[in-house]
Design a protein around this motif. Structure first.
Motif, short mmCIF file in Angstrom:
data_model
loop_
_atom_site.label_atom_id
_atom_site.label_comp_id
_atom_site.label_asym_id
_atom_site.label_seq_id
_atom_site.Cartn_x
_atom_site.Cartn_y
_atom_site.Cartn_z
N ARG A 37 -37.57 45.03 -0.88
CA ARG A 37 -38.14 44.13 -1.91
C ARG A 37 -38.80 44.81 -3.15
NH1 ARG A 37 -39.54 38.79 -0.60
NH2 ARG A 37 -40.29 39.45 1.64
N GLU A 41 -37.65 44.04 -6.78
CA GLU A 41 -38.51 43.74 -7.84
C GLU A 41 -38.61 44.71 -9.07
OE1 GLU A 41 -40.39 41.21 -8.11
OE2 GLU A 41 -41.69 41.87 -9.72
N ASP A 47 -40.23 47.68 -14.47
CA ASP A 47 -41.48 48.25 -14.45
C ASP A 47 -40.79 49.31 -13.26
OD1 ASP A 47 -43.59 49.80 -13.73
OD2 ASP A 47 -44.72 48.41 -13.30
N LEU A 48 -40.31 50.40 -13.61
CA LEU A 48 -39.59 51.35 -13.03
C LEU A 48 -40.52 52.48 -12.35
CD1 LEU A 48 -36.09 51.84 -14.81
CD2 LEU A 48 -36.84 50.39 -13.04
N SER A 49 -41.80 52.46 -12.64
CA SER A 49 -42.78 53.53 -12.43
C SER A 49 -42.49 53.81 -11.12
CB SER A 49 -44.11 52.97 -12.61
OG SER A 49 -44.85 54.10 -12.12
N LEU A 50 -42.50 55.22 -10.76
CA LEU A 50 -42.02 55.60 -9.29
C LEU A 50 -42.99 55.27 -8.18
CD1 LEU A 50 -40.68 59.37 -10.00
CD2 LEU A 50 -39.61 57.27 -9.51
N ILE A 51 -44.47 54.74 -8.67
CA ILE A 51 -45.31 54.55 -7.77
C ILE A 51 -44.97 53.33 -6.90
CG2 ILE A 51 -47.50 55.71 -8.65
CD1 ILE A 51 -48.04 53.19 -10.34
N MET A 57 -44.62 59.86 -4.47
CA MET A 57 -45.31 59.62 -5.77
C MET A 57 -46.54 58.61 -5.76
SD MET A 57 -45.03 60.92 -8.84
CE MET A 57 -43.47 61.63 -9.23
N ALA A 60 -49.32 60.53 -4.24
CA ALA A 60 -49.96 61.41 -5.12
C ALA A 60 -51.00 60.83 -5.93
CB ALA A 60 -49.23 62.11 -6.07
N THR A 61 -50.93 59.33 -6.09
CA THR A 61 -52.04 58.75 -7.01
C THR A 61 -52.96 57.92 -5.92
OG1 THR A 61 -50.94 56.62 -6.76
CG2 THR A 61 -50.19 57.96 -8.42
N THR A 70 -48.43 44.77 -10.68
CA THR A 70 -49.04 43.80 -10.99
C THR A 70 -48.15 42.54 -11.67
OG1 THR A 70 -50.67 45.48 -12.46
CG2 THR A 70 -50.52 43.10 -13.13
N PHE A 71 -46.83 42.95 -12.12
CA PHE A 71 -45.89 42.08 -12.35
C PHE A 71 -45.47 41.00 -11.23
CE2 PHE A 71 -43.89 44.65 -15.95
CZ PHE A 71 -45.33 44.93 -16.54
N MET A 99 -57.42 43.71 -9.35
CA MET A 99 -56.55 44.29 -8.36
C MET A 99 -57.67 45.24 -7.64
SD MET A 99 -53.57 44.96 -10.71
CE MET A 99 -54.56 44.92 -12.32
N ILE B 97 -39.54 57.14 -15.83
CA ILE B 97 -39.66 56.05 -16.99
C ILE B 97 -41.09 55.35 -16.89
CG2 ILE B 97 -38.71 53.86 -17.81
CD1 ILE B 97 -36.09 55.46 -17.16
N ILE B 99 -43.70 51.91 -17.79
CA ILE B 99 -43.71 50.78 -18.83
C ILE B 99 -44.56 51.09 -20.18
CG2 ILE B 99 -43.43 49.01 -16.93
CD1 ILE B 99 -46.42 48.77 -16.85
#
Lengths: 149, 187
Positions: A37, A41, A47-51, A57, A60-61, A70-71, A99, B97, B99
């Protein structure tokens, strides 16, 4: 109690300002955060941020695993409000969305809402919305919707 | 070798950061117009089946001029291209990449990490199929703060979403805490 069936919405039903009472609860939406999912999404919302789809990844955060962005929460809140109110429900505002904790792969979420305020002369209803992650609230938001008279 | 942590924005002095308050810090031109395929792919992971987005007549009967997209998809339609002709190849070790959140990635600041704490969006006009979205990003304010995670500042970003007719579709406010984490030796 959760329900894993895909609820069919009767879109012929429409809430009006006359129908609403403070304290009324919205039908909750149950949705599991699977990795697939999250990948669907990310591809769809761009929003391709690896997190949001890479466990190492995300860890690591400080998260336990890849987590919903968030989206996704915004879109699910829009779904919650629209399925409750009907097709003539205009979403005027979502937020502030707070959040509080991560919604990670493997988590089971329930999106809840209830009517907190009715502003008759503005045809406006305020909803309090919260995301339940296995008994813990992981996000909260208000939603302002405009309904027909 | 690439870091095992994502990049968290441009570095600079606090004086440089302050000079950005009240200014436009980025403009994002959406890559694509609203269309049925992108709407469907966005609805699927949310198991969201609403005929306003797929059935022209249903949307008209509900008071719209035609099929619309979910309001919260404004965020998606404001996203720029991730690759285009002439760009470099994607390679192992590249920065991921991200946002476009210009207050994180384009405003220099003396902080190494960040996270969003709150977001709100107001919606003014529906998104119709064929609409194109541009986002103007402004840094509205800075508030220095020390939290449990470390010292930093709250950055407030205002995003104004406009369609191709320069009409405001939505306005978003994003609060981001940029900070330096408490080191293990700190009490």
């Amino acid at each position: 109690m959760t329900d894993n069936t895909n609820q069919t919405i009767d879109w012929s039903l429409q809430k009006t300002m006359q129908d609403i009472t403070v304290g009324e609860e919205l039908s909750p939406i149950y949705i599991d955060i699977t990795l697939q999912r999250l990948v669907m999404e990310a591809a769809a919302n761009r929003d391709l941020s690896l997190i949001h789809h890479d466990a190492s990844m995300a860890k690591a955060t400080g998260a336990n695993d890849a987590y919903a962005n968030t989206f996704f929460l915004y879109g699910m809140i829009e779904r919650l409000a629209l399925e409750w109110g009907g097709l003539k429900t205009f979403i005027r505002k979502i937020g502030p969305l707070r959040m509080l904790s991560f919604n990670c792969t493997g988590d089971k979420l329930a999106f809840h809402g209830k009517v907190s305020e009715i502003i008759i002369n503005e045809d406006t209803v305020i909803l309090d919305v919260w995301v339940d992650n296995s008994g813990k609230v992981s996000a909260t938001s208000q939603v302002k919707v405009i309904l027909p008279k | 070798m690439a870091s095992d942590k994502p990049s968290w924005g441009m570095q600079g002095t606090w004086e440089q950061t302050l000079s950005y308050v009240g200014k436009v810090v980025g403009v994002s031109q959406g890559a694509d117009a609203v269309d049925a395929s992108s709407v469907r792919r966005w609805l699927e992971p949310k198991e969201f089946a609403c005929p306003l987005y797929t059935d022209e007549q249903v949307a008209i009967d509900a008071g719209y001029d035609g099929k619309i997209a979910p309001s919260t998809m404004a965020i998606t339609y404001g996203q720029p291209t991730h690759w285009q002709a002439g760009d470099k190849r994607f390679e192992h070790g590249d920065e991921p990449i991200q946002i476009p959140i210009p207050v994180i990635f384009e405003v220099p600041a003396p902080f190494s990490l960040s996270f969003a704490t709150s977001m709100e969006m107001e919606f003014f006009k529906p998104l119709y199929h064929g609409d194109e979205v541009t986002i103007t990003h402004e840094l509205v304010s800075l508030v220095e703060k020390e939290l449990r995670v470390g010292k930093g500042a709250f950055f407030k970003q205002k995003d104004t979403y406009r369609n191709q007719n320069d009409e405001i579709v939505a306005i978003g406010i994003l609060d981001i805490f940029r900070f330096n984490p408490v080191s293990k030796g700190d009490s």
